[in-house]
Write a protein that holds these residues in place. Structure first.
Motif, PDB file in Angstrom:
ATOM      1  N   VAL A  77       7.880  -1.207   6.437  1.00  0.00           N
ATOM      2  CA  VAL A  77       7.490   0.191   6.299  1.00  0.00           C
ATOM      3  C   VAL A  77       8.651   0.942   5.642  1.00  0.00           C
ATOM      4  CG1 VAL A  77       6.912   2.313   7.553  1.00  0.00           C
ATOM      5  CG2 VAL A  77       6.034   0.104   8.358  1.00  0.00           C
ATOM      6  N   HIS A  78       8.389   1.583   4.512  1.00  0.00           N
ATOM      7  CA  HIS A  78       9.400   2.427   3.885  1.00  0.00           C
ATOM      8  C   HIS A  78       8.859   3.843   3.826  1.00  0.00           C
ATOM      9  CE1 HIS A  78      11.891   4.381   0.858  1.00  0.00           C
ATOM     10  NE2 HIS A  78      12.829   3.558   1.293  1.00  0.00           N
ATOM     11  N   LEU A  79       9.651   4.780   4.347  1.00  0.00           N
ATOM     12  CA  LEU A  79       9.255   6.186   4.355  1.00  0.00           C
ATOM     13  C   LEU A  79      10.299   7.031   3.637  1.00  0.00           C
ATOM     14  CD1 LEU A  79       8.046   6.411   8.042  1.00  0.00           C
ATOM     15  CD2 LEU A  79       6.656   6.950   6.048  1.00  0.00           C
ATOM     16  N   SER A  80       9.816   7.962   2.821  1.00  0.00           N
ATOM     17  CA  SER A  80      10.709   8.916   2.172  1.00  0.00           C
ATOM     18  C   SER A  80      10.123  10.318   2.322  1.00  0.00           C
ATOM     19  CB  SER A  80      10.924   8.559   0.703  1.00  0.00           C
ATOM     20  OG  SER A  80       9.697   8.488   0.028  1.00  0.00           O
ATOM     21  N   MET A 106       0.850  -1.166   0.000  1.00  0.00           N
ATOM     22  CA  MET A 106       0.000   0.000   0.000  1.00  0.00           C
ATOM     23  C   MET A 106       0.898   1.233   0.000  1.00  0.00           C
ATOM     24  SD  MET A 106      -2.353   1.421   3.142  1.00  0.00           S
ATOM     25  CE  MET A 106      -3.556   0.170   2.920  1.00  0.00           C
ATOM     26  N   THR A 107       0.480   2.235  -0.715  1.00  0.00           N
ATOM     27  CA  THR A 107       1.166   3.518  -0.740  1.00  0.00           C
ATOM     28  C   THR A 107       0.229   4.578  -0.182  1.00  0.00           C
ATOM     29  OG1 THR A 107       2.430   2.864  -2.685  1.00  0.00           O
ATOM     30  CG2 THR A 107       2.287   5.223  -2.227  1.00  0.00           C
ATOM     31  N   HIS A 108       0.784   5.478   0.639  1.00  0.00           N
ATOM     32  CA  HIS A 108      -0.014   6.525   1.270  1.00  0.00           C
ATOM     33  C   HIS A 108       0.866   7.760   1.436  1.00  0.00           C
ATOM     34  CE1 HIS A 108      -2.192   8.598   4.563  1.00  0.00           C
ATOM     35  NE2 HIS A 108      -3.252   8.054   3.981  1.00  0.00           N
ATOM     36  N   PHE A 109       0.259   8.926   1.324  1.00  0.00           N
ATOM     37  CA  PHE A 109       0.992  10.181   1.449  1.00  0.00           C
ATOM     38  C   PHE A 109       0.479  10.987   2.633  1.00  0.00           C
ATOM     39  CE2 PHE A 109       1.201   8.929  -2.954  1.00  0.00           C
ATOM     40  CZ  PHE A 109       2.522   9.181  -3.292  1.00  0.00           C
ATOM     41  N   SER A 110       1.410  11.579   3.401  1.00  0.00           N
ATOM     42  CA  SER A 110       1.053  12.599   4.380  1.00  0.00           C
ATOM     43  C   SER A 110       1.499  13.931   3.775  1.00  0.00           C
ATOM     44  CB  SER A 110       1.766  12.346   5.723  1.00  0.00           C
ATOM     45  OG  SER A 110       3.140  12.711   5.640  1.00  0.00           O
ATOM     46  N   ALA A 111       1.436  14.984   4.539  1.00  0.00           N
ATOM     47  CA  ALA A 111       1.864  16.288   4.033  1.00  0.00           C
ATOM     48  C   ALA A 111       3.367  16.328   3.783  1.00  0.00           C
ATOM     49  CB  ALA A 111       1.466  17.384   5.014  1.00  0.00           C
ATOM     50  N   VAL A 112       4.145  15.444   4.454  1.00  0.00           N
ATOM     51  CA  VAL A 112       5.609  15.531   4.366  1.00  0.00           C
ATOM     52  C   VAL A 112       6.308  14.219   4.010  1.00  0.00           C
ATOM     53  CG1 VAL A 112       5.810  17.542   5.878  1.00  0.00           C
ATOM     54  CG2 VAL A 112       5.788  15.242   6.869  1.00  0.00           C
ATOM     55  N   THR A 113       5.596  13.096   4.030  1.00  0.00           N
ATOM     56  CA  THR A 113       6.245  11.810   3.743  1.00  0.00           C
ATOM     57  C   THR A 113       5.399  10.946   2.812  1.00  0.00           C
ATOM     58  OG1 THR A 113       5.310  10.839   5.758  1.00  0.00           O
ATOM     59  CG2 THR A 113       7.577  11.653   5.896  1.00  0.00           C
ATOM     60  N   GLU A 114       6.095  10.058   2.109  1.00  0.00           N
ATOM     61  CA  GLU A 114       5.466   9.020   1.316  1.00  0.00           C
ATOM     62  C   GLU A 114       5.724   7.702   2.019  1.00  0.00           C
ATOM     63  OE1 GLU A 114       5.496   7.078  -3.179  1.00  0.00           O
ATOM     64  OE2 GLU A 114       6.931   8.649  -2.666  1.00  0.00           O
ATOM     65  N   LEU A 115       4.684   6.921   2.210  1.00  0.00           N
ATOM     66  CA  LEU A 115       4.749   5.640   2.908  1.00  0.00           C
ATOM     67  C   LEU A 115       4.450   4.511   1.932  1.00  0.00           C
ATOM     68  CD1 LEU A 115       4.465   3.805   5.595  1.00  0.00           C
ATOM     69  CD2 LEU A 115       2.031   4.273   5.331  1.00  0.00           C
ATOM     70  N   HIS A 116       5.274   3.481   1.977  1.00  0.00           N
ATOM     71  CA  HIS A 116       4.968   2.199   1.337  1.00  0.00           C
ATOM     72  C   HIS A 116       4.987   1.187   2.462  1.00  0.00           C
ATOM     73  CE1 HIS A 116       5.518   3.722  -2.737  1.00  0.00           C
ATOM     74  NE2 HIS A 116       6.586   4.341  -2.285  1.00  0.00           N
ATOM     75  N   VAL A 117       3.945   0.358   2.561  1.00  0.00           N
ATOM     76  CA  VAL A 117       3.894  -0.628   3.645  1.00  0.00           C
ATOM     77  C   VAL A 117       3.307  -1.933   3.143  1.00  0.00           C
ATOM     78  CG1 VAL A 117       1.635   0.171   4.515  1.00  0.00           C
ATOM     79  CG2 VAL A 117       3.181  -1.060   6.043  1.00  0.00           C
ATOM     80  N   GLU A 118       3.877  -3.023   3.634  1.00  0.00           N
ATOM     81  CA  GLU A 118       3.351  -4.363   3.393  1.00  0.00           C
ATOM     82  C   GLU A 118       3.349  -5.104   4.720  1.00  0.00           C
ATOM     83  OE1 GLU A 118       5.524  -6.443   0.389  1.00  0.00           O
ATOM     84  OE2 GLU A 118       5.213  -4.876  -1.102  1.00  0.00           O
ATOM     85  N   PHE A 119       2.310  -5.924   4.917  1.00  0.00           N
ATOM     86  CA  PHE A 119       2.238  -6.735   6.135  1.00  0.00           C
ATOM     87  C   PHE A 119       1.276  -7.880   5.914  1.00  0.00           C
ATOM     88  CE2 PHE A 119      -0.744  -3.244   6.456  1.00  0.00           C
ATOM     89  CZ  PHE A 119      -1.909  -3.811   6.937  1.00  0.00           C
TER      90      PHE A 119
END
Length: 124
Positions: free
Chosen positions: A27-30, A1-14
């Motif tokens: 969890v990968h954050l950039s 799943m990919t999700h965006f906040s105001a300052v980060t991009e999240l990729h997560v699998e579980f």
């Protein structure tokens, strides 16, 4: 799943969530500003709501910049709000990912998870 906040991009699998069973979150954050991986801080996975006490599971950044591997082991079977938060010094971000079920057993969790059919010649 990919999700965006105001300052980060999240990729997560579980894996599916089941009471008393470990699910390692990848969890990968950039940083959105420049695409660099987050290279410091702690990620917390929170399960909230569903008539159960909040549960939190945290992990520091791994040896690979941007990658966090918190282990989630729910204590309560319920549909919960899933939130992944980052705290790194004065910098922070939260990703509200919606409602996920923590199932009573691993078998029930796996049965409730849809499986996608892939063509035989698909690259996996």
């Amino acid at each position: 799943m990919t999700h965006f906040s105001a300052v980060t991009e999240l990729h997560v699998e579980f894996m599916p969530l089941a009471v008393g069973e470990s699910s390692v979150f990848a969890v990968h954050l950039s940083h959105l500003s420049d695409g660099r991986p987050v290279d410091a801080g702690v990620v917390t996975v929170s399960l909230v709501g569903g008539g159960a006490p909040p549960e939190q599971f945290s992990a520091p950044v791994s040896d690979t910049p941007g990658l966090f591997r918190p282990v989630v082991m729910p204590k309560e079977a319920a549909w919960r709000q899933l939130v992944i938060s980052l705290k790194s010094g004065d910098f922070g971000a939260s990703h509200h990912l919606g409602e996920y079920g923590a199932h009573p057993t691993l078998a029930e969790a796996q049965a409730a998870t849809p499986h996608k059919e892939h063509p035989e010649d698909a690259i996996s």
